[in-house]
Design a protein around this motif. Sequence first.
Motif, PDB file in Angstrom:
ATOM      1  N   ALA A  56      90.316  72.047  70.201  1.00  0.00           N
ATOM      2  CA  ALA A  56      89.525  70.814  70.143  1.00  0.00           C
ATOM      3  C   ALA A  56      90.375  69.662  69.637  1.00  0.00           C
ATOM      4  O   ALA A  56      90.314  68.542  70.146  1.00  0.00           O
ATOM      5  CB  ALA A  56      88.313  71.019  69.240  1.00  0.00           C
ATOM      6  N   ALA A  57      91.206  69.930  68.620  1.00  0.00           N
ATOM      7  CA  ALA A  57      92.049  68.864  68.076  1.00  0.00           C
ATOM      8  C   ALA A  57      93.059  68.406  69.111  1.00  0.00           C
ATOM      9  O   ALA A  57      93.305  67.211  69.280  1.00  0.00           O
ATOM     10  CB  ALA A  57      92.760  69.362  66.826  1.00  0.00           C
ATOM     11  N   SER A  58      93.653  69.362  69.830  1.00  0.00           N
ATOM     12  CA  SER A  58      94.639  68.992  70.841  1.00  0.00           C
ATOM     13  C   SER A  58      93.998  68.233  71.971  1.00  0.00           C
ATOM     14  O   SER A  58      94.536  67.265  72.486  1.00  0.00           O
ATOM     15  CB  SER A  58      95.324  70.259  71.386  1.00  0.00           C
ATOM     16  N   ALA A  59      92.807  68.683  72.382  1.00  0.00           N
ATOM     17  CA  ALA A  59      92.153  68.052  73.511  1.00  0.00           C
ATOM     18  C   ALA A  59      91.715  66.633  73.173  1.00  0.00           C
ATOM     19  O   ALA A  59      91.803  65.729  73.999  1.00  0.00           O
ATOM     20  CB  ALA A  59      90.942  68.891  73.940  1.00  0.00           C
ATOM     21  N   SER A  60      91.239  66.436  71.945  1.00  0.00           N
ATOM     22  CA  SER A  60      90.749  65.115  71.591  1.00  0.00           C
ATOM     23  C   SER A  60      91.862  64.088  71.501  1.00  0.00           C
ATOM     24  O   SER A  60      91.631  62.894  71.556  1.00  0.00           O
ATOM     25  CB  SER A  60      90.021  65.200  70.243  1.00  0.00           C
ATOM     26  N   ALA A  61      93.101  64.581  71.390  1.00  0.00           N
ATOM     27  CA  ALA A  61      94.219  63.660  71.284  1.00  0.00           C
ATOM     28  C   ALA A  61      94.630  63.101  72.641  1.00  0.00           C
ATOM     29  O   ALA A  61      95.431  62.190  72.718  1.00  0.00           O
ATOM     30  CB  ALA A  61      95.406  64.363  70.642  1.00  0.00           C
ATOM     31  N   SER A  62      94.102  63.675  73.721  1.00  0.00           N
ATOM     32  CA  SER A  62      94.466  63.211  75.053  1.00  0.00           C
ATOM     33  C   SER A  62      93.286  62.530  75.710  1.00  0.00           C
ATOM     34  O   SER A  62      92.139  62.697  75.314  1.00  0.00           O
ATOM     35  CB  SER A  62      94.937  64.389  75.916  1.00  0.00           C
ATOM     36  N   THR A  63      93.564  61.758  76.729  1.00  0.00           N
ATOM     37  CA  THR A  63      92.526  61.080  77.482  1.00  0.00           C
ATOM     38  C   THR A  63      92.214  61.890  78.725  1.00  0.00           C
ATOM     39  O   THR A  63      93.076  62.086  79.574  1.00  0.00           O
ATOM     40  CB  THR A  63      92.982  59.667  77.893  1.00  0.00           C
ATOM     41  N   ALA A  64      90.998  62.412  78.831  1.00  0.00           N
ATOM     42  CA  ALA A  64      90.631  63.236  79.968  1.00  0.00           C
ATOM     43  C   ALA A  64      90.591  62.386  81.222  1.00  0.00           C
ATOM     44  O   ALA A  64      90.030  61.293  81.244  1.00  0.00           O
ATOM     45  CB  ALA A  64      89.270  63.877  79.716  1.00  0.00           C
ATOM     46  N   ALA A  65      91.200  62.888  82.299  1.00  0.00           N
ATOM     47  CA  ALA A  65      91.245  62.149  83.557  1.00  0.00           C
ATOM     48  C   ALA A  65      90.049  62.467  84.426  1.00  0.00           C
ATOM     49  O   ALA A  65      89.568  61.623  85.173  1.00  0.00           O
ATOM     50  CB  ALA A  65      92.541  62.470  84.295  1.00  0.00           C
TER      51      ALA A  65
ATOM     52  N   ALA B  93      99.662  72.974  76.060  1.00  0.00           N
ATOM     53  CA  ALA B  93      99.349  71.546  76.250  1.00  0.00           C
ATOM     54  C   ALA B  93      98.583  71.339  77.555  1.00  0.00           C
ATOM     55  O   ALA B  93      97.606  70.576  77.605  1.00  0.00           O
ATOM     56  CB  ALA B  93     100.642  70.731  76.251  1.00  0.00           C
ATOM     57  N   ALA B  94      99.003  72.042  78.625  1.00  0.00           N
ATOM     58  CA  ALA B  94      98.298  71.924  79.900  1.00  0.00           C
ATOM     59  C   ALA B  94      96.883  72.486  79.795  1.00  0.00           C
ATOM     60  O   ALA B  94      95.928  71.933  80.371  1.00  0.00           O
ATOM     61  CB  ALA B  94      99.076  72.651  80.992  1.00  0.00           C
ATOM     62  N   THR B  95      96.725  73.560  79.042  1.00  0.00           N
ATOM     63  CA  THR B  95      95.400  74.171  78.867  1.00  0.00           C
ATOM     64  C   THR B  95      94.483  73.253  78.076  1.00  0.00           C
ATOM     65  O   THR B  95      93.301  73.094  78.414  1.00  0.00           O
ATOM     66  CB  THR B  95      95.539  75.522  78.149  1.00  0.00           C
ATOM     67  N   ASP B  96      95.014  72.632  77.034  1.00  0.00           N
ATOM     68  CA  ASP B  96      94.188  71.715  76.243  1.00  0.00           C
ATOM     69  C   ASP B  96      93.768  70.498  77.062  1.00  0.00           C
ATOM     70  O   ASP B  96      92.651  69.991  76.915  1.00  0.00           O
ATOM     71  CB  ASP B  96      94.954  71.278  74.995  1.00  0.00           C
ATOM     72  N   ALA B  97      94.652  70.022  77.918  1.00  0.00           N
ATOM     73  CA  ALA B  97      94.279  68.904  78.794  1.00  0.00           C
ATOM     74  C   ALA B  97      93.169  69.321  79.751  1.00  0.00           C
ATOM     75  O   ALA B  97      92.238  68.551  80.024  1.00  0.00           O
ATOM     76  CB  ALA B  97      95.507  68.430  79.573  1.00  0.00           C
ATOM     77  N   LEU B  98      93.238  70.553  80.254  1.00  0.00           N
ATOM     78  CA  LEU B  98      92.185  71.043  81.150  1.00  0.00           C
ATOM     79  C   LEU B  98      90.867  71.196  80.405  1.00  0.00           C
ATOM     80  O   LEU B  98      89.795  70.867  80.936  1.00  0.00           O
ATOM     81  CB  LEU B  98      92.620  72.380  81.753  1.00  0.00           C
ATOM     82  N   LEU B  99      90.927  71.686  79.165  1.00  0.00           N
ATOM     83  CA  LEU B  99      89.705  71.780  78.364  1.00  0.00           C
ATOM     84  C   LEU B  99      89.089  70.405  78.132  1.00  0.00           C
ATOM     85  O   LEU B  99      87.861  70.244  78.142  1.00  0.00           O
ATOM     86  CB  LEU B  99      90.018  72.453  77.025  1.00  0.00           C
ATOM     87  N   ALA B 100      89.929  69.404  77.918  1.00  0.00           N
ATOM     88  CA  ALA B 100      89.422  68.040  77.746  1.00  0.00           C
ATOM     89  C   ALA B 100      88.734  67.565  79.017  1.00  0.00           C
ATOM     90  O   ALA B 100      87.705  66.862  78.963  1.00  0.00           O
ATOM     91  CB  ALA B 100      90.575  67.100  77.376  1.00  0.00           C
ATOM     92  N   ASP B 101      89.278  67.925  80.183  1.00  0.00           N
ATOM     93  CA  ASP B 101      88.630  67.574  81.449  1.00  0.00           C
ATOM     94  C   ASP B 101      87.257  68.228  81.554  1.00  0.00           C
ATOM     95  O   ASP B 101      86.280  67.603  81.989  1.00  0.00           O
ATOM     96  CB  ASP B 101      89.506  68.013  82.622  1.00  0.00           C
ATOM     97  N   TYR B 102      87.184  69.490  81.175  1.00  0.00           N
ATOM     98  CA  TYR B 102      85.884  70.180  81.209  1.00  0.00           C
ATOM     99  C   TYR B 102      84.880  69.472  80.306  1.00  0.00           C
ATOM    100  O   TYR B 102      83.714  69.253  80.687  1.00  0.00           O
ATOM    101  CB  TYR B 102      86.050  71.638  80.782  1.00  0.00           C
ATOM    102  N   ASP B 103      85.305  69.136  79.107  1.00  0.00           N
ATOM    103  CA  ASP B 103      84.384  68.487  78.171  1.00  0.00           C
ATOM    104  C   ASP B 103      83.895  67.150  78.712  1.00  0.00           C
ATOM    105  O   ASP B 103      82.719  66.802  78.573  1.00  0.00           O
ATOM    106  CB  ASP B 103      85.080  68.286  76.824  1.00  0.00           C
ATOM    107  N   ALA B 104      84.788  66.402  79.354  1.00  0.00           N
ATOM    108  CA  ALA B 104      84.399  65.099  79.890  1.00  0.00           C
ATOM    109  C   ALA B 104      83.409  65.242  81.040  1.00  0.00           C
ATOM    110  O   ALA B 104      82.412  64.504  81.115  1.00  0.00           O
ATOM    111  CB  ALA B 104      85.648  64.348  80.358  1.00  0.00           C
ATOM    112  N   VAL B 105      83.644  66.195  81.923  1.00  0.00           N
ATOM    113  CA  VAL B 105      82.749  66.369  83.076  1.00  0.00           C
ATOM    114  C   VAL B 105      81.405  66.929  82.628  1.00  0.00           C
ATOM    115  O   VAL B 105      80.350  66.515  83.138  1.00  0.00           O
ATOM    116  CB  VAL B 105      83.403  67.283  84.131  1.00  0.00           C
ATOM    117  N   ILE B 106      81.410  67.859  81.675  1.00  0.00           N
ATOM    118  CA  ILE B 106      80.147  68.395  81.167  1.00  0.00           C
ATOM    119  C   ILE B 106      79.329  67.289  80.502  1.00  0.00           C
ATOM    120  O   ILE B 106      78.102  67.210  80.658  1.00  0.00           O
ATOM    121  CB  ILE B 106      80.420  69.553  80.191  1.00  0.00           C
ATOM    122  N   ALA B 107      80.005  66.420  79.764  1.00  0.00           N
ATOM    123  CA  ALA B 107      79.290  65.308  79.117  1.00  0.00           C
ATOM    124  C   ALA B 107      78.725  64.339  80.143  1.00  0.00           C
ATOM    125  O   ALA B 107      77.629  63.789  79.958  1.00  0.00           O
ATOM    126  CB  ALA B 107      80.233  64.575  78.167  1.00  0.00           C
ATOM    127  N   ALA B 108      79.461  64.128  81.235  1.00  0.00           N
ATOM    128  CA  ALA B 108      79.013  63.174  82.266  1.00  0.00           C
ATOM    129  C   ALA B 108      77.982  63.783  83.196  1.00  0.00           C
ATOM    130  O   ALA B 108      77.225  63.050  83.840  1.00  0.00           O
ATOM    131  CB  ALA B 108      80.218  62.689  83.071  1.00  0.00           C
TER     132      ALA B 108
END
Length: 332
Positions: A96-105, A49-64
């Motif tokens: 990807a499914a796990s990461a998309s379920a959380s809100t990247a900080a 869960a912690a890893t998926d949250a970190l992946l979501a952070d990466y995706d958000a920063v790469i997109a921004a």
Amino acid sequence: MPAPTRRSFLALGALGGLLSVCGCTDDHDKNARPTAEDADRPLRQRQLAATDALLADYDAVIAASPADAARLGDLRDDVLQHREALAQSLPASSPAASASASTAAARTVAELAASERRTAGRRLADLADASPALARTLASVAASGAAHAAALGDTGPIADDGPPPSASPSPTASAAPSGSASPAAMRAADVEALQAALAAEHAAVYGYGVVGAFLPVGPQREDGRAAYAAHQARRDAWQRLLAAGGASPAAAAPGYRLPFQVKDAATAGRLAAHLETQLTAAYADLCATTALRARAAAALRECALRAARWGADLPALPGLAAADPAPSASAT
């Protein structure tokens, strides 16, 4: 012996049915014992869960910040390898499914660096309760996360590891023995792993003596001196710990054969990176012990950070991935 009657067959049949319904068999009792894999499952799920949250952070920063996509993409690939290592023995799931379920900080590189550092701390929070195999993985992943955070500009302390907040964060401070474990309580396997780490530190001290002779005056030489002092301090700490536990500390070899010729500052820096990378393997093995796990994780992280500073191309799992042959010791 009299032949069994119909009544005795019926009685045996009823008893067998009762045992079958109740599950009261010796085989069932043996199979019901929890395994290390069972005990690790909640830890692995929490770490995923912690890893998926970190992946979501990466995706958000790469997109921004598309300009940072190439640099961040390499680090994100490491995190995907972390996820694969942590997901062993668990049902397959999509990051990807796990990461998309959380809100990247995270929205900036600085926030992503802080997220890497916090996640490394979460790895270490589960270190004490993990099986030896999982402990090695957690310590390696935490070291990689610390190196990621440093590469992104965050060199803050990692929670649940290293010296206490009131202590100086110098390289020698974390090398001193700490914790409540008694040296006398160390198992034979722990002593063996500590002796191997001590032997690696002997080689590192020798190697840094060579490194320092080829570094020019300036920041590089200061880095070399600091690393030399840190390895001396950790070597001395392991010697004291072994002696206090009644073991004879391994002595330094009369001489050491280097993996390649050192003839200038460039090859000296390459040797320093090689030494630190090889030490991560010794400390990953030491992380499998019980009494020395936290200190081994601190040493693994410090070696990984120094290797990165010397220009090493760290693997996603420092200490666990295949490395070049270590500098061999030989009598001279």
